[in-house]
Design a protein around this motif. Structure first.
Motif, short mmCIF file in Angstrom:
data_model
loop_
_atom_site.label_atom_id
_atom_site.label_comp_id
_atom_site.label_asym_id
_atom_site.label_seq_id
_atom_site.Cartn_x
_atom_site.Cartn_y
_atom_site.Cartn_z
N ARG A 21 0.84 -1.19 0.00
CA ARG A 21 0.00 0.00 0.00
C ARG A 21 0.88 1.25 0.00
N MET A 22 1.95 1.22 0.81
CA MET A 22 2.81 2.40 0.87
C MET A 22 3.58 2.57 -0.44
N LEU A 23 3.94 1.44 -1.07
CA LEU A 23 4.57 1.53 -2.38
C LEU A 23 3.61 2.17 -3.38
N HIS A 24 2.35 1.76 -3.28
CA HIS A 24 1.32 2.29 -4.17
C HIS A 24 1.22 3.82 -4.07
N THR A 25 1.06 4.33 -2.83
CA THR A 25 0.83 5.77 -2.70
C THR A 25 2.11 6.57 -2.92
N ASN A 26 3.24 6.09 -2.39
CA ASN A 26 4.47 6.85 -2.57
C ASN A 26 4.97 6.77 -4.00
N GLY A 27 4.80 5.62 -4.63
CA GLY A 27 5.16 5.52 -6.04
C GLY A 27 4.34 6.48 -6.87
N VAL B 118 13.51 7.22 -5.67
CA VAL B 118 12.26 6.46 -5.75
C VAL B 118 12.55 4.96 -5.61
N LEU B 119 13.61 4.50 -6.25
CA LEU B 119 13.91 3.07 -6.13
C LEU B 119 14.33 2.73 -4.71
N ALA B 120 15.12 3.61 -4.08
CA ALA B 120 15.51 3.35 -2.69
C ALA B 120 14.26 3.33 -1.81
N THR B 121 13.30 4.21 -2.11
CA THR B 121 12.05 4.21 -1.35
C THR B 121 11.32 2.89 -1.54
N ALA B 122 11.22 2.44 -2.79
CA ALA B 122 10.49 1.21 -3.06
C ALA B 122 11.14 0.05 -2.31
N VAL B 123 12.46 -0.07 -2.44
CA VAL B 123 13.15 -1.17 -1.77
C VAL B 123 13.02 -1.01 -0.26
N GLY B 124 13.22 0.22 0.23
CA GLY B 124 13.14 0.47 1.67
C GLY B 124 11.77 0.11 2.23
N LEU B 125 10.71 0.49 1.53
CA LEU B 125 9.36 0.19 2.03
C LEU B 125 9.13 -1.31 2.07
N LEU B 126 9.52 -2.00 0.99
CA LEU B 126 9.27 -3.43 0.95
C LEU B 126 10.14 -4.17 1.95
N ALA B 127 11.30 -3.60 2.28
CA ALA B 127 12.18 -4.26 3.25
C ALA B 127 11.82 -3.89 4.68
N GLY B 128 10.83 -3.02 4.88
CA GLY B 128 10.37 -2.74 6.24
C GLY B 128 11.02 -1.52 6.89
N GLU C 241 6.14 8.15 3.97
CA GLU C 241 6.64 6.84 4.36
C GLU C 241 8.03 6.60 3.78
N THR C 242 8.46 7.44 2.83
CA THR C 242 9.83 7.33 2.34
C THR C 242 10.76 7.13 3.52
N PRO C 243 11.61 6.09 3.48
CA PRO C 243 12.46 5.81 4.65
C PRO C 243 13.25 7.05 5.06
N ILE C 244 13.55 7.14 6.35
CA ILE C 244 14.20 8.34 6.87
C ILE C 244 15.53 8.60 6.18
N PHE C 245 16.22 7.53 5.76
CA PHE C 245 17.51 7.77 5.11
C PHE C 245 17.37 8.31 3.69
N VAL C 246 16.17 8.25 3.12
CA VAL C 246 15.98 8.81 1.78
C VAL C 246 15.63 10.31 1.86
N ASP C 247 15.02 10.71 2.98
CA ASP C 247 14.51 12.08 3.10
C ASP C 247 15.54 13.16 2.78
N TYR D 264 8.08 19.88 2.77
CA TYR D 264 8.65 18.54 2.92
C TYR D 264 9.46 18.44 4.21
N VAL D 265 10.25 19.45 4.49
CA VAL D 265 11.06 19.43 5.72
C VAL D 265 10.13 19.43 6.93
N MET D 266 9.10 20.29 6.89
CA MET D 266 8.16 20.34 8.01
C MET D 266 7.53 18.97 8.24
N GLY D 267 7.00 18.37 7.19
CA GLY D 267 6.23 17.14 7.35
C GLY D 267 7.07 15.93 7.71
#
Ligand code: HEM
Lengths: 457, 217
Positions: A57-63, A107-117, A126-132, A177-180
């Motif tokens: 679901r998170m891949l869906h919306t963030n993608g 985007v790819l790091a986000t996809a992998v990061g989300l699927l890897a938990g 939901e983009t992993p904190i290290f991608v922000d 983006y920084v605020m959120g």
């Protein structure tokens, strides 16, 4: 690779972003489809950790936002800005391609990061904190990449409407983006943090996707219709209304929550008032079309764009009703909101991107856009699919809300929803079929029309 | 301002881009923060000072697994379980199907328990906040004690087997190869059993709860 022609457009960049956008929408659709199967107890990969439905679901919306929409908009901006400002973007060869690569990497790091938990617990963030941090840098570079040509062009006098929206959007996004992503993650907990995440959820749509989207419309619609937008003072009203009222609405995602009521009331009132500004924008565009309605019949890009505008009008009208505290008693937390989200993110912004990309794909090759049979199929399948999905989810939402209020056992609300969820999956299949047709259309429209077929097209 | 000065670069960037944004953000985000900033804030270690009985019972029910992953059911183990459990809740997007807020409308008080209030969120487990915006399954902020930990284990392993027709995904990877609860199953259950544990006994007073509890039917 900076083959810019005299109009200052770097065509390879436009095409690269187009391809990326189309690649991500396919992933987004499949993730949505898989997740929707969970609701029918038909999920094909149960107990596979990396395909956990919640992660999909998170891949869906963030993608959808970071992959499909940002790339689609970037393609449009790289085309539109040089052409109406007469200025090239800041730098294509290094900054342009760096931004392109960095976005796909993020985007790819986000996809992998989300699927890897490694998801971050904030909606739309939901983009992993290290991608922000990379996204923040990207957004700041984008501010210069697109802001510099607009600044140069604006030095000499009043700017065209499209530029207002684009430059304001580019200024808003990094701050939003920084605020959120950071403040509720590290500094402000609980209810105050929820107020900030609400503001972020809303600003991501209202202060990023919406202004860039309308900016592109103010460029592409007059080009496609070969005439100026109908009313200038209407454009002013629309822009300043949006700029003032949009940032005031964040808390409307948390109505009836423990967030202080002054923030909730401000959110409700400004949401209703914003619809007046929206009406000026819609009326402006409809009056621009006056006398040329017939062009919708065979101009596919224009038809996508105006269908998107119609969907925008529907969503905003819906918004003014659903934001009332009374409606919230029933529809909050239900599929109603999911229907609303699909009509705005896909039915409006997605359709605009489809319009823009089907115009640009042949254009960047020096060909004129033309109608194809696959293009027609794509339009009708996706449009009907999206409208049906929206309508289906609205009714599902009311049914769920009433079921919860009635204090029937929880599973009752799940059981009555299943038929609606089945219809959603069916309409999703239509959308995917339409998407395949759309890709065929893009490929065909980039082939030089052969003499025989040109006549029939 | 004349209308043409509203079309220039600087006013658009400064007034629309910055001023309006700051005004809106003040009202929607900063002001609520100022209003609520005096609420006493608890870190995870402070929360873990009161170990709920459910956590000790888990140590009795699954002695080997509990020992392996958490050792003794003391405050340090509870803090660790809460951290991991909350991490699972975020990573699996449970919060996209479950809310953590009871609203004062639509009979929610009767269904879930006392209405949510700001101070119960002023802690490190609500950073970022997990209020949620979608309910496919029931709200969870008053979940403590509604079901036994056994129930949760069976439920995470295969929800439709426990609640027929449930559309909640199964979480087989929370469990060890032999099917006994793994670290994540224990931790997420500890986290779920903590939610609302600061409100004593409400779970037994609700008219609707029995219907949500197949093991008592
Ligand atoms: C094949 C077509 C699609 C299907 C089957 C589908 C399915 C879904 C499902 C099942 C959800 C979760 C709803 C819930 O939590 O109850 C969802 C959420 C969402 N989808 Fe899609 N989707 C599709 C296409 C799209 C597209 C193309 C976009 C955007 C460009 C999109 C944007 C969203 C958004 C923004 C949400 C979040 C809604 C919310 O949280 O309120 N979807 N979708």
């Amino acid at each position: 690779m900076t083959t810019s022609s005299r109009d200052g457009v770097c065509r390879p960049l436009v095409w690269a972003h187009t391809l990326a956008s189309l690649a991500y929408i396919v992933i987004v659709l499949f993730a949505g489809m898989l997740y929707s199967l969970q609701f029918l107890s038909l999920f094909p990969f149960p107990n596979v950790e990396f395909l956990s439905p919640g992660r999909l679901r998170m891949l869906h919306t963030n993608g959808a936002v970071y992959g499909f929409i940002i790339n689609g908009f970037a393609a449009g901006l790289y085309w539109a800005i040089p052409r109406f400002t007469g200025q090239r973007v800041w730098n294509e060869k290094y900054v342009g391609w760096f931004m392109f690569g960095a976005l796909q990497a993020a985007v790819l790091a986000t996809a992998v990061g989300l699927l890897a938990g490694y998801a971050q617990g904030i909606e739309w963030a939901e983009t992993p904190i290290f991608v922000d941090p990379f996204i923040v840098v990207w957004l700041i570079v984008a501010l210069f990449q697109f802001g510099i040509p607009i600044y140069r062009y604006g030095k000499s006098g009043p700017m065209y409407v499209a530029a207002w929206y684009m430059v304001a959007g580019c200024v808003w996004v990094p701050m939003v983006y920084v605020m959120g992503n950071y403040i509720p993650q590290f500094f402000v907990p609980g209810i105050a943090g929820a107020a900030i995440t609400g503001t972020w959820i809303h600003d991501a749509v209202g202060l990023f996707v919406t202004p860039i989207g309308w900016g592109l419309m103010y460029y592409f619609v007059p080009i496609l219709l070969r005439k100026p937008v109908w009313g200038h003072s209407m454009s002013l009203l629309g822009f300043w209304g949006l700029a003032f009222f949009y940032p005031l609405q964040g808390v409307h995602h948390f109505l009836w929550s423990p967030i202080p009521m002054y923030a909730q009331y401000a959110a409700v009132i400004s949401t209703v008032v914003l619809e007046l500004a929206v009406v000026t924008v819609i009326v402006n565009f409809v009056l621009t079309l006056r006398g040329q309605f017939g062009q919708l019949a065979n101009d596919l890009p224009l038809r996508w764009i105006y269908t998107g505008i119609l969907n925008y009008a529907i969503t905003c009208f819906q918004c003014a009703i659903q934001v009332l505290l009374t409606s919230q008693k029933i529809i909050h937390f239900t599929d109603w909101v999911v229907g609303h989200a699909h009509l705005i993110m896909f039915g409006t912004f997605g359709f605009w991107i489809f319009g823009i990309l089907s115009y640009l794909s042949p254009k960047v090759k020096g060909l004129e856009p033309r109608s194809t049979r696959a293009g027609e199929w794509a339009y009708w399948l996706i449009t009907i699919g999206t409208i049906l999905m929206w309508f289906d989810l609205l009714i599902a939402g009311v049914v769920q809300g009433v079921s919860w209020m009635s204090l029937a056992p929880w599973m009752e609300s799940v059981r009555v929803s299943v038929p609606f969820w089945a219809i959603r999956t069916a309409t999703g299949t239509m959308i995917i079929a339409g998407m395949i047709m759309y890709l065929v259309h893009i490929a065909e429209s980039r082939r030089a029309p052969s003499a025989g077929r040109a006549g029939s097209a | 301002m004349s209308s043409s000065s509203m079309e220039r670069f600087a006013p658009i960037v400064l007034v629309a881009g910055l001023l309006f944004f700051l005004f809106g953000t003040f009202w929607q985000a900063v002001a609520p923060w100022l209003s609520l900033r005096h609420l006493p804030y608890k870190s995870i270690d402070e929360i873990a000072q009161t170990v709920p009985p459910t956590f000790r019972m888990m140590a009795d029910d699954y002695p080997d697994e509990f020992k392996k992953y958490f050792g003794e059911p003391d405050t340090a183990a509870f803090a660790r379980a809460l951290r991991i459990g909350r991490g699972v809740y975020v990573a699996e997007a449970c919060w996209h199907c479950h809310t953590q807020q009871v609203r004062p409308v639509s009979n929610e008080e009767l269904r879930f328990g006392p209405v949510s209030y700001p101070s119960e969120y002023a802690n490190a487990l609500q950073l970022p906040p997990l209020l949620g915006t979608r309910r496919v399954g029931p709200d969870l902020i008053r979940e403590a004690g509604v079901h036994s930990s056994d129930w949760h284990m069976a439920h995470f392993k295969n929800p439709p087997a426990v609640t027929p027709g449930s559309v909640m995904p199964s979480y087989g990877w929370f469990f060890d190869k032999d099917g006994s609860p793994g670290e994540r199953a224990l931790a997420v259950t500890a986290y779920i059993q903590w939610l609302g544990s600061w409100i004593p006994n409400h779970a037994y007073e609700l008219p609707t709860r029995p219907a949500a509890q197949p093991e008592k039917q």
